[in-house]
Design a protein around this motif. Structure first.
Motif, PDB file in Angstrom:
ATOM      1  N   ASP A  50       0.760  -1.249   0.338  1.00 53.17           N
ATOM      2  CA  ASP A  50      -0.343   0.036  -0.097  1.00 53.17           C
ATOM      3  C   ASP A  50       0.310   0.831  -0.333  1.00 53.17           C
ATOM      4  OD1 ASP A  50      -2.546  -0.948   0.093  1.00 53.17           O
ATOM      5  OD2 ASP A  50      -2.092  -1.870   2.324  1.00 53.17           O
ATOM      6  N   CYS A  51       2.456   0.722   0.204  1.00 51.39           N
ATOM      7  CA  CYS A  51       2.854   2.341   0.680  1.00 51.39           C
ATOM      8  C   CYS A  51       4.068   1.896  -0.680  1.00 51.39           C
ATOM      9  CB  CYS A  51       3.853   2.710   2.000  1.00 51.39           C
ATOM     10  SG  CYS A  51       5.160   3.155   2.237  1.00 51.39           S
ATOM     11  N   PRO A  52       4.084   3.570  -1.961  1.00 50.87           N
ATOM     12  CA  PRO A  52       4.795   3.163  -3.047  1.00 50.87           C
ATOM     13  C   PRO A  52       6.518   2.681  -2.062  1.00 50.87           C
ATOM     14  CG  PRO A  52       3.722   5.224  -2.949  1.00 50.87           C
ATOM     15  CD  PRO A  52       2.986   4.575  -1.682  1.00 50.87           C
ATOM     16  N   MET A  53       6.614   3.668  -1.275  1.00 49.58           N
ATOM     17  CA  MET A  53       8.231   3.542  -0.650  1.00 49.58           C
ATOM     18  C   MET A  53       8.553   2.642  -0.252  1.00 49.58           C
ATOM     19  SD  MET A  53       7.751   7.513   0.530  1.00 49.58           S
ATOM     20  CE  MET A  53       5.834   7.522   1.136  1.00 49.58           C
ATOM     21  N   ALA A  54       7.613   1.679   0.643  1.00 48.62           N
ATOM     22  CA  ALA A  54       7.686   0.734   1.314  1.00 48.62           C
ATOM     23  C   ALA A  54       7.984  -0.692  -0.323  1.00 48.62           C
ATOM     24  CB  ALA A  54       6.824  -0.342   1.532  1.00 48.62           C
ATOM     25  N   GLY A  55       7.511  -0.197  -1.047  1.00 48.47           N
ATOM     26  CA  GLY A  55       7.062  -1.264  -2.404  1.00 48.47           C
ATOM     27  C   GLY A  55       8.955  -1.288  -2.825  1.00 48.47           C
ATOM     28  N   ASP A  56       9.308   0.711  -2.904  1.00 52.92           N
ATOM     29  CA  ASP A  56      10.488   1.060  -3.729  1.00 52.92           C
ATOM     30  C   ASP A  56      11.949   0.116  -2.424  1.00 52.92           C
ATOM     31  OD1 ASP A  56       9.501   2.459  -5.380  1.00 52.92           O
ATOM     32  OD2 ASP A  56       9.753   4.410  -4.948  1.00 52.92           O
ATOM     33  N   MET A  57      11.658  -0.432  -1.480  1.00 58.04           N
ATOM     34  CA  MET A  57      12.636  -0.512  -0.751  1.00 58.04           C
ATOM     35  C   MET A  57      12.550  -2.444  -0.988  1.00 58.04           C
ATOM     36  SD  MET A  57      14.208   1.149   1.881  1.00 58.04           S
ATOM     37  CE  MET A  57      14.969  -0.168   3.108  1.00 58.04           C
ATOM     38  N   ILE A  58      11.574  -2.448  -0.759  1.00 58.77           N
ATOM     39  CA  ILE A  58      11.225  -4.069  -1.321  1.00 58.77           C
ATOM     40  C   ILE A  58      12.109  -4.547  -2.826  1.00 58.77           C
ATOM     41  CG2 ILE A  58       9.809  -6.106  -1.787  1.00 58.77           C
ATOM     42  CD1 ILE A  58       8.146  -4.706  -0.069  1.00 58.77           C
ATOM     43  N   GLU A  59      11.672  -3.564  -3.523  1.00 58.72           N
ATOM     44  CA  GLU A  59      12.603  -3.765  -4.907  1.00 58.72           C
ATOM     45  C   GLU A  59      13.607  -3.542  -5.072  1.00 58.72           C
ATOM     46  OE1 GLU A  59      10.352  -1.720  -7.820  1.00 58.72           O
ATOM     47  OE2 GLU A  59      11.979  -1.356  -8.768  1.00 58.72           O
ATOM     48  N   HIS A  60      14.177  -2.607  -4.516  1.00 57.73           N
ATOM     49  CA  HIS A  60      15.944  -2.196  -3.610  1.00 57.73           C
ATOM     50  C   HIS A  60      16.899  -4.177  -3.357  1.00 57.73           C
ATOM     51  CE1 HIS A  60      18.997  -0.502  -3.110  1.00 57.73           C
ATOM     52  NE2 HIS A  60      19.455  -1.073  -1.937  1.00 57.73           N
ATOM     53  N   GLY A  61      15.940  -4.647  -2.110  1.00 54.36           N
ATOM     54  CA  GLY A  61      15.856  -5.424  -1.640  1.00 54.36           C
ATOM     55  C   GLY A  61      15.816  -6.727  -2.259  1.00 54.36           C
ATOM     56  N   MET A  62      15.287  -7.112  -3.565  1.00 54.91           N
ATOM     57  CA  MET A  62      14.928  -8.308  -4.168  1.00 54.91           C
ATOM     58  C   MET A  62      16.245  -8.403  -4.994  1.00 54.91           C
ATOM     59  SD  MET A  62      11.853  -9.420  -3.399  1.00 54.91           S
ATOM     60  CE  MET A  62      11.661 -10.622  -5.372  1.00 54.91           C
ATOM     61  N   GLY A  63      16.093  -6.946  -5.584  1.00 54.05           N
ATOM     62  CA  GLY A  63      17.988  -7.128  -6.875  1.00 54.05           C
ATOM     63  C   GLY A  63      17.972  -7.512  -7.570  1.00 54.05           C
ATOM     64  N   ASP A  64      16.739  -8.123  -8.428  1.00 52.53           N
ATOM     65  CA  ASP A  64      16.595  -8.529  -9.866  1.00 52.53           C
ATOM     66  C   ASP A  64      15.936  -7.546 -10.476  1.00 52.53           C
ATOM     67  OD1 ASP A  64      13.918  -8.639  -8.504  1.00 52.53           O
ATOM     68  OD2 ASP A  64      14.086 -11.202  -8.171  1.00 52.53           O
ATOM     69  N   ALA A  65      15.533  -7.430 -11.513  1.00 54.38           N
ATOM     70  CA  ALA A  65      14.752  -6.993 -12.870  1.00 54.38           C
ATOM     71  C   ALA A  65      13.016  -6.854 -11.887  1.00 54.38           C
ATOM     72  CB  ALA A  65      15.192  -8.125 -13.420  1.00 54.38           C
ATOM     73  N   SER A  66      12.910  -7.604 -11.013  1.00 47.79           N
ATOM     74  CA  SER A  66      11.738  -7.666 -10.719  1.00 47.79           C
ATOM     75  C   SER A  66      10.701  -5.548 -10.110  1.00 47.79           C
ATOM     76  CB  SER A  66      10.972  -8.110  -9.581  1.00 47.79           C
ATOM     77  OG  SER A  66      11.787  -7.731  -7.989  1.00 47.79           O
ATOM     78  N   VAL A  67      10.195  -5.597 -10.323  1.00 47.28           N
ATOM     79  CA  VAL A  67       9.560  -3.769  -9.925  1.00 47.28           C
ATOM     80  C   VAL A  67       8.371  -3.919  -9.497  1.00 47.28           C
ATOM     81  CG1 VAL A  67       8.613  -2.227 -11.009  1.00 47.28           C
ATOM     82  CG2 VAL A  67      10.284  -3.561 -12.436  1.00 47.28           C
ATOM     83  N   ALA A  68       8.175  -3.499  -8.124  1.00 49.38           N
ATOM     84  CA  ALA A  68       7.256  -3.278  -7.207  1.00 49.38           C
ATOM     85  C   ALA A  68       5.886  -2.478  -7.833  1.00 49.38           C
ATOM     86  CB  ALA A  68       7.648  -2.798  -5.760  1.00 49.38           C
ATOM     87  N   SER A  69       4.747  -3.151  -7.868  1.00 43.77           N
ATOM     88  CA  SER A  69       3.491  -2.777  -8.218  1.00 43.77           C
ATOM     89  C   SER A  69       2.602  -2.349  -7.061  1.00 43.77           C
ATOM     90  CB  SER A  69       3.009  -3.891  -8.801  1.00 43.77           C
ATOM     91  OG  SER A  69       1.315  -3.216  -9.755  1.00 43.77           O
ATOM     92  N   SER A  70       1.726  -2.102  -7.734  1.00 43.21           N
ATOM     93  CA  SER A  70       0.090  -0.696  -6.223  1.00 43.21           C
ATOM     94  C   SER A  70      -0.456  -1.830  -7.226  1.00 43.21           C
ATOM     95  CB  SER A  70       0.260   0.285  -6.820  1.00 43.21           C
ATOM     96  OG  SER A  70      -0.508   0.620  -7.417  1.00 43.21           O
ATOM     97  N   ALA A  71      -1.476  -1.748  -6.038  1.00 41.91           N
ATOM     98  CA  ALA A  71      -2.710  -2.598  -5.583  1.00 41.91           C
ATOM     99  C   ALA A  71      -4.140  -2.154  -6.831  1.00 41.91           C
ATOM    100  CB  ALA A  71      -3.233  -2.880  -4.458  1.00 41.91           C
ATOM    101  N   PHE A  72      -3.802  -0.434  -7.222  1.00 40.44           N
ATOM    102  CA  PHE A  72      -4.369  -0.004  -7.917  1.00 40.44           C
ATOM    103  C   PHE A  72      -4.200  -0.084  -9.172  1.00 40.44           C
ATOM    104  CE2 PHE A  72      -3.846   3.541  -4.518  1.00 40.44           C
ATOM    105  CZ  PHE A  72      -4.756   3.141  -4.034  1.00 40.44           C
ATOM    106  N   THR A  73      -3.245  -0.296  -9.601  1.00 36.98           N
ATOM    107  CA  THR A  73      -3.013  -0.675 -11.225  1.00 36.98           C
ATOM    108  C   THR A  73      -2.739  -2.285 -11.042  1.00 36.98           C
ATOM    109  OG1 THR A  73      -0.875   0.795 -10.442  1.00 36.98           O
ATOM    110  CG2 THR A  73      -0.887  -0.702 -12.785  1.00 36.98           C
ATOM    111  N   LEU A  74      -3.063  -3.058 -10.417  1.00 33.51           N
ATOM    112  CA  LEU A  74      -2.991  -3.914 -10.251  1.00 33.51           C
ATOM    113  C   LEU A  74      -4.572  -5.161 -10.726  1.00 33.51           C
ATOM    114  CD1 LEU A  74      -1.521  -6.643  -8.023  1.00 33.51           C
ATOM    115  CD2 LEU A  74      -0.573  -6.389 -10.559  1.00 33.51           C
ATOM    116  N   LEU A  75      -5.354  -4.010  -9.802  1.00 34.75           N
ATOM    117  CA  LEU A  75      -7.482  -4.213  -9.541  1.00 34.75           C
ATOM    118  C   LEU A  75      -7.609  -3.449 -11.111  1.00 34.75           C
ATOM    119  CD1 LEU A  75      -7.787  -3.280  -6.177  1.00 34.75           C
ATOM    120  CD2 LEU A  75      -8.448  -5.637  -7.279  1.00 34.75           C
ATOM    121  N   ARG A  76      -6.854  -2.229 -11.913  1.00 34.06           N
ATOM    122  CA  ARG A  76      -7.587  -1.940 -13.379  1.00 34.06           C
ATOM    123  C   ARG A  76      -6.874  -2.584 -14.206  1.00 34.06           C
ATOM    124  NH1 ARG A  76      -5.552   4.084 -15.322  1.00 34.06           N
ATOM    125  NH2 ARG A  76      -6.748   4.398 -17.057  1.00 34.06           N
TER     126      ARG A  76
END
Ligand code: SF4
Ligand code: SF4
Length: 438
Positions: free
Chosen positions: A407-433
């Motif tokens: 729900d927090c895009p900054m937390a999403g960025d942090m997780i994406e950074h920790g994943m360290g692969d090509a994956s990208v954090a999304s948002s629930a609004f984006t997925l629902l759309r």
């Protein structure tokens, strides 16, 4: 008669108003006495040791002191604990058995807030901390078209980031937000709300939503309007004040409150609820401002009008007013529930809504990401923040999901950074759309 020294409380936790306008609030000796009292309770309890770095800092100070008790800790070191708290509220809301109405009256986050406020009154803030918490001013500058390009490019250049780390203490590896010159407000400047919607809601866009994640906010608007809810963007809003509160600058919080409340009242006067795409901003209006300004009726009215976006949508679902015809399944989704959403005590409404999409499995991760506003980007905190985030990243990596969201895009960025692969954090609004096919 109740035993007030019992282990834990049976009554629902309550929160006292923050008495920051009294002179004793800023009295260092008075603060130290209260810090010593609460630290002593925490030393005997230690339940929160794994939540953040504030508690390990406290327990190390105690264990390394001459007496191995709180009275052996140099009071000048108390601020080391205060400095490690990023006011996520988890200790208060999820762990502590001694919160009011328990007689011990432990409100650890609000005591840390007082510690920050006293420190700020005496010493002010560093240039870095002033800049990081001035989201409106920085955002305005960084989203000027040419400047945005320069900022976004510079943020990716290692030598420039190294220089930034040594010059102002922003860690060279920390994920920094991208700035958009085509802000949400610019993109929606000519937008009018269609009057045929069966309901309208006010949208506090937030600094981050406006300049750092406009596409995510557009996805939120699309999902709401697809469901018959017209979205009124709050006019000329300023920062909600959470970053300044985390700095301890309560006078700045008051100024921001005075700028925003009249605009928000324009919407509540029309009977509208108000939402925001960032849980911290919703929490600020729902909880923190009413506790900082308990006698301000207008703050109270705005606080009662604020709602989490998925809480609002799932309430419509209960009334049979949410569309559930989805075109695209989402597969396996990891949903990270950020601290400032969890402490609103509304349940996992984002998860519930994602689960309405057929052939969608949601794995919930309820742990702090360690981002917490400005905490993770500070050079001295970066390693602690990574340590806090590691279990979240591991859960998501092990789950082998199609998408991960927070729900927090900054937390999403942090997780994406920790994943360290090509994956990208999304948002629930984006997925629902995407799932609605709109
Ligand atoms: S509010 Fe959050 S960061 Fe602060 S002490 Fe509690 S758990 Fe730690
Ligand atoms: S905040 Fe409460 S639960 Fe956490 S260590 Fe202190 S007394 Fe224990």
């Amino acid at each position: 008669m109740a035993d007030d020294n019992r282990e834990g409380g049976l009554e629902a936790p309550t929160r006292h108003a923050i008495e920051w306008k009294t002179t004793s609030f800023y009295d260092q000796d008075d603060l130290n006495t209260e810090l010593e009292r609460v630290f002593d309770i925490c030393h005997g309890c230690r339940r929160c040791v794994s939540l953040c770095n504030a508690f390990p800092t406290l327990f190390d100070l105690v264990d390394e002191s001459s007496t191995m008790e709180v009275d052996g800790v140099d009071k000048a070191d108390f601020h080391k604990v205060v400095d490690q708290c990023y006011l996520c509220d988890l200790c208060y809301m999820t762990k502590c058995p001694y919160v009011p109405p328990h007689e011990w009256n432990v409100d650890f986050p609000h005591l840390m807030l007082r510690g920050k406020a006293v420190h700020y009154k005496k010493k002010g803030a560093s240039l870095r901390d002033s800049v990081l918490t001035s989201t409106d001013a920085v955002g305005k500058l960084a989203s000027i078209p040419v400047v945005a390009e320069v900022v976004n490019t510079t943020n990716k250049l290692r030598p420039a980031r190294k220089l930034m780390q040594s010059a102002i203490g922003v860690h060279a590896e920390a994920p920094l937000p991208k700035f958009h010159s085509a802000t949400l407000r610019k993109r929606n400047a000519k937008r009018t709300v269609v009057t045929t919607f069966d309901e309208r809601i006010g949208l506090f866009v937030t600094c981050y939503g406006n300049r750092n994640a406009p596409a995510m906010v557009e996805d939120l608007i699309a999902v709401f309007e697809h469901n018959g809810v017209g979205v009124e963007i709050v006019s000329n809003e300023q920062c909600c004040g959470m970053p300044k509160m985390e700095l301890g600058d309560l006078d700045a919080v008051e100024k921001l409150k005075e700028a925003n409340i009249p605009r928000l009242l324009d919407l509540t006067a029309q009977g509208l609820r108000i939402t925001a795409p960032i849980p911290s901003c919703v929490l600020m209006y729902r909880q923190e401002l009413p506790l900082l300004f308990p006698d301000d009726e207008q703050v109270g009215a705005v606080g009662r009008a604020f709602t989490d976006p998925f809480e609002f949508l799932m309430a419509r679902h209960r009334e049979g007013r949410l569309k559930t015809e989805f075109k695209t399944p989402l597969g396996k989704v990891a949903y990270h529930a950020p601290c400032h959403q969890r402490v609103q005590n509304i349940g996992l409404k984002t998860r519930d809504m994602l689960e309405l999409v057929p052939n969608t499995e949601v794995e919930v991760v309820e742990r702090c990401s360690g981002h917490d506003g400005t905490y993770a980007v500070k050079a001295e905190n970066y390693d602690f923040a990574q340590k806090i985030c590691r279990p979240v990243v591991k859960r998501i990596a092990d789950a082998k999901v199609d998408y991960y969201v927070s729900d927090c895009p900054m937390a999403g960025d942090m997780i994406e950074h920790g994943m360290g692969d090509a994956s990208v954090a999304s948002s629930a609004f984006t997925l629902l759309r995407q799932a609605y096919g709109i």
